[in-house]
Design an enzyme around this catalytic site. Structure first.
Site, mmCIF file in Angstrom:
data_model
loop_
_atom_site.group_PDB
_atom_site.id
_atom_site.type_symbol
_atom_site.label_atom_id
_atom_site.label_comp_id
_atom_site.label_asym_id
_atom_site.label_seq_id
_atom_site.Cartn_x
_atom_site.Cartn_y
_atom_site.Cartn_z
ATOM 1 N N ARG A 50 0.734 -1.327 0.097
ATOM 2 C CA ARG A 50 -0.069 -0.004 -0.175
ATOM 3 C C ARG A 50 0.898 1.121 -0.094
ATOM 4 O O ARG A 50 0.643 2.414 -0.720
ATOM 5 C CB ARG A 50 -0.845 0.099 1.249
ATOM 6 C CG ARG A 50 -2.013 -1.121 0.982
ATOM 7 C CD ARG A 50 -2.939 -1.144 2.177
ATOM 8 N NE ARG A 50 -3.861 -2.229 1.921
ATOM 9 C CZ ARG A 50 -4.973 -2.347 2.614
ATOM 10 N NH1 ARG A 50 -5.218 -1.486 3.622
ATOM 11 N NH2 ARG A 50 -5.894 -3.150 2.381
ATOM 12 N N ASP A 155 -16.788 6.796 7.136
ATOM 13 C CA ASP A 155 -15.379 5.915 6.978
ATOM 14 C C ASP A 155 -14.289 7.078 7.421
ATOM 15 O O ASP A 155 -14.477 8.101 7.187
ATOM 16 C CB ASP A 155 -15.272 5.324 5.832
ATOM 17 C CG ASP A 155 -14.317 4.255 5.739
ATOM 18 O OD1 ASP A 155 -14.941 2.931 5.691
ATOM 19 O OD2 ASP A 155 -13.129 4.142 5.662
#
Length: 283
Positions: A50, A155
């Protein structure tokens, strides 16, 4: 920029960038402090994959270079860092037994409410497919038009919140969606490769960025809270805190729905189990 490599190499011999144990530990410390997510060494490859994307964008050659940049520019870079760390796995009608429970148990109770006000929270909503599935379920039960229905979707990752608010997805994401739901609540792009949730459903869902470890600005209570596959990334102390905070945002008798690999056992006594990973607030 760092030119000295400090710490024992953790990954890098066969990879594009070098990540040392010290690099990983600093990333893990930052993730815990700012997101509550616990990263063990077994997650090293995931973290590498990532953050390597960000190294390429910034044209850095080691994780140490990126961490130095992050330390010096944290206020500007923190959103990128958090977005890279958080996990966003979701799908329409994921864990369908939860939506069966909504239909069979919760919706009949909601229909008996005298104020006709329904509030549902999708916490850790990712790109919004859970929240929209809730909206479809409510609409199919005729609760969208005749009730004051609002679904909050939150989120930590600002990118997925934006995706959710737009409601645009690859057409192959509809594999788990019943044909009649596709027909009623989606529009297809001209080339057929993308779909968009219709405005009538998008208007029911309100997307907001929220860090669960910080203050929650919501004023009222929710009839149902979905928090599925979110707390598995937190340590037990944080899990206890979150579940008790969720209880504060539910009326007695309200429902908390969690993920298939999660449990409230030993974390809080404010709920009773009423189904497969479905809990009802008792006090």
């Amino acid at each position: 920029m760092n030119v000295h490599v400090a710490g024992k190499p953790l990954l890098g011999d066969d990879k594009e960038f070098l990540m040392t144990e010290r690099d990983f530990d600093e990333i893990a410390d930052l993730a815990l402090k700012h997101t509550g997510i616990v990263l063990g060494r077994h997650k090293a490859n995931m973290v590498y994959g990532r953050i390597a994307r960000r190294l390429r964008q910034l044209k850095y050659s080691t994780f140490a270079d990126y961490l130095e940049y992050l330390r010096e520019h944290f206020s500007e870079e923190s959103t990128n860092f958090i977005n890279l760390i958080t996990t966003n796995l979701t799908s329409f009608y994921r864990e369908p037994h939860h939506f069966d429970f909504l239909n069979e148990t919760v919706i009949p109770e909601l229909k008996r409410k005298t104020d006709k006000k329904i509030r549902i929270w999708s916490s850790g909503c990712s790109i919004g497919q859970e929240a929209y599935t809730i909206a479809f379920t409510m609409a199919e039960a005729h609760l969208a038009a005749s009730y004051d229905l609002k679904i909050l979707a939150t989120d930590l990752d600002s990118n997925v919140v934006q995706t959710g608010s737009e409601g645009i997805y690859p057409a192959d994401n509809l594999m788990s969606v019943p044909d009649e739901v596709v027909e009623k609540y989606f529009e297809r792009s001209r080339d057929g490769n993308q779909v968009r949730v219709k405005k009538s459903m998008r208007d029911l869902v309100h997307f907001k960025r929220l860090n669960l470890l910080e203050s929650w600005p919501m004023k009222g209570k929710f009839d149902v809270i979905f928090c599925r596959n979110v707390v598995i990334y937190f340590n037990r102390d944080t899990q206890k805190t979150l579940f008790n905070r969720y209880a504060d945002y539910l009326p007695t008798g309200g429902y908390l729905i969690i993920g298939h690999s999660e449990s409230l056992n030993g974390l809080t006594d404010r709920f009773k189990s009423v189904g497969n990973t479905v809990y009802q607030k008792v006090y």
